[in-house]
Write an enzyme that holds these catalytic residues in place. Sequence first.
Site, mmCIF file in Angstrom:
data_model
loop_
_atom_site.group_PDB
_atom_site.id
_atom_site.type_symbol
_atom_site.label_atom_id
_atom_site.label_comp_id
_atom_site.label_asym_id
_atom_site.label_seq_id
_atom_site.Cartn_x
_atom_site.Cartn_y
_atom_site.Cartn_z
ATOM 1 N N TRP A 83 18.375 15.662 42.745
ATOM 2 C CA TRP A 83 19.804 15.385 42.672
ATOM 3 C C TRP A 83 20.414 16.311 43.714
ATOM 4 O O TRP A 83 20.563 17.512 43.486
ATOM 5 C CB TRP A 83 20.343 15.688 41.271
ATOM 6 C CG TRP A 83 21.781 15.328 41.136
ATOM 7 C CD1 TRP A 83 22.849 16.157 41.158
ATOM 8 C CD2 TRP A 83 22.335 14.024 40.992
ATOM 9 N NE1 TRP A 83 24.019 15.477 41.028
ATOM 10 C CE2 TRP A 83 23.737 14.151 40.925
ATOM 11 C CE3 TRP A 83 21.797 12.746 40.922
ATOM 12 C CZ2 TRP A 83 24.589 13.061 40.778
ATOM 13 C CZ3 TRP A 83 22.626 11.667 40.782
ATOM 14 C CH2 TRP A 83 24.007 11.821 40.709
ATOM 15 N N GLY A 110 18.321 23.617 41.142
ATOM 16 C CA GLY A 110 19.362 24.645 41.055
ATOM 17 C C GLY A 110 19.969 24.918 42.419
ATOM 18 O O GLY A 110 19.887 24.100 43.334
#
Length: 630
Positions: A83, A110
């Site tokens: 993502w 992250g």
Amino acid sequence: MCGIVGYVGHSDGRVNAGHNALDVVLEGLRRLEYRGYDSAGIAVVADGTISSRKKSGKLSNLITELDTRPLPESLTGIGHTRWATHGGPTDQNAHPHLSDGGKLALIHNGIIENFAELKLELQGKGVTFESETDTEVAAALLGDIYRNQLGGDVTNGGLTRAMQLACQRLEGAFTLLAVHADQPDVVVAARRNSPLVVGLGDGENFLGSDVSGFIDYTRRAVELGQDQIVTITADSVEITDFYGAPAEGKEYKVDWDPASAEKGGFPSFMEKEIHDQPDAVRQTLLGRSDIHGKLTLDELRVDPELLKHVNKIIVLACGTSAYAGQVAKYAIEHWCRIPTEVELSHEFRYRDPIVDENTLIVSISQSGETMDTLMAVRYAKEQGAKTVSICNTNGSTIPRESDAVLYTHAGPEIAVASTKAFLAQITAAYLLGLYLAQLRGNKFQGEIKDILADLGKIPAKVQHILDNEAQIKELGRSMADAKSVLFLGRHVGFPVAMEGALKLKELAYIHAEGFAAGELKHGPIALIEEGQPVFVVVPSPRGRDSLHAKVVSNIQEVRARGARTIVIAEEGDEAVKAYAEHVFYIPETPTLLAPLLATVPLQIFALALASAKGYDVDQPRNLAKSVTVE
Ligand code: AGP
């Protein structure tokens, strides 16, 4: 919000042992694809080398690639569905990233906040980079430590020791998984502020960003704590902190079925995403200000000089995203003193709007593909305006056609009705407003730092509401037969009321309408009859109490006519009790930030009522997640 899988097995003939790493990792990635589908990649250790494949787009693209360029059989592998945060969804930016001459592969979920300074340090050592990602920097750092600090000697603690030393240098949120050709039966992982669980098998062990990464092979899991490193082999799981001290993980049995595992154990993506909201706000804030409270929106590539001369802001959006813009309007005008209009995208270009080179267009879109908003942005650009996109989908059309983008990091929003994207959009719009105030000198740095500190407390406050959701859930269930519900709010509470009504319409298919509380007496109050449910979003009594007093009198007006009043109020606000059949308290917070809290009970209420009616809350009738037609 990426999907991460790691696996080590061995083929000594024991039951369940010796799966091909490729099969295990691909199965895990398939179950985790909802967490991110901008690109996918996999690396396996075989015959003393690392072999990897990666492709932009959905997992199916990687599978096609593997069909044409297969990987060797292996018992050790890692895989990733991305993502995108840093760098667009391209093949080059896809994970894994390699280092140490292609002998080390790393995947990451992250944001590495200090990747820029680490990149400069490594470039100073002659390291070159192919991608725009922070992950490649982490891979290079790990490879540099392994090769140059530890001499590439596995007797020096090998990949585990290298990971410990690397994590001591990293700032931000990360889950890292790494493999090295020198250690073909080992996967090493690390986590800080990002999820990672271990799956315990018999003669094989697993890693996943959540249990759906390995639920097809084992239901024994170990939750890892903050700042921990885990080294798995086929027969061992060793956990330490970032400095090598032994640590313990907590073992538990996964009682979810595979389907619900993809929803984090929740019965629907809708409920999962409502509960994702603390993290959606946290991730959207992450890495966008420094320790002095100075905003560092380095991805916002618009000439600061131009932003200083902006004399009007027009927000373009639809639906829930438009309500996020309406909330942001109050804050941006208060902080920046720039006139801010919020326009429904599909209305904007037909009203012959006044737009020029000093107009800043801010489009808000979760999908980045809403045709109404895309066409409105194109129209505004033709009129000479600068355009900034606030978007949750990396590389989608609207940000690509905008001059700049400020991504929300809410992770994929699967449920059609938007929830976590809404809170993330408001958060991002606030960051943009504060950045403009900082640039134009409307606010002192200390004032901005204080507001950022208040924003930083929002995730915990949202979590507090979620932890105490039982009461509002019960009310939703009890009102499954309601035929109409009204929502009132003032100031920033007005768009919250509109969003609460929209959630109920979308999910429960019943008439619901949001009003500015002050508008009621100008006509809509005729709707009030005995038992009519009316939600009222009440501002803090600690703010401008004239606002609070007026909303309390609005509650009295509807109560006097038989309404069933349901009040969302700030903890400690006793004044509302006398006129409310139900009061749901939200934690204290500054007025302008209250929408990030007041919205949550309304989302939970709509979900509970629709669920009680037995409706599909993830894919409500007649709706689409992204409206790509005008
Ligand atoms: C939100 O619950 C709705 N599904 C809808 O109003 C949505 O917000 C609107 O269509 C805009 O979508 P976008 O944010 O992807 O542009």
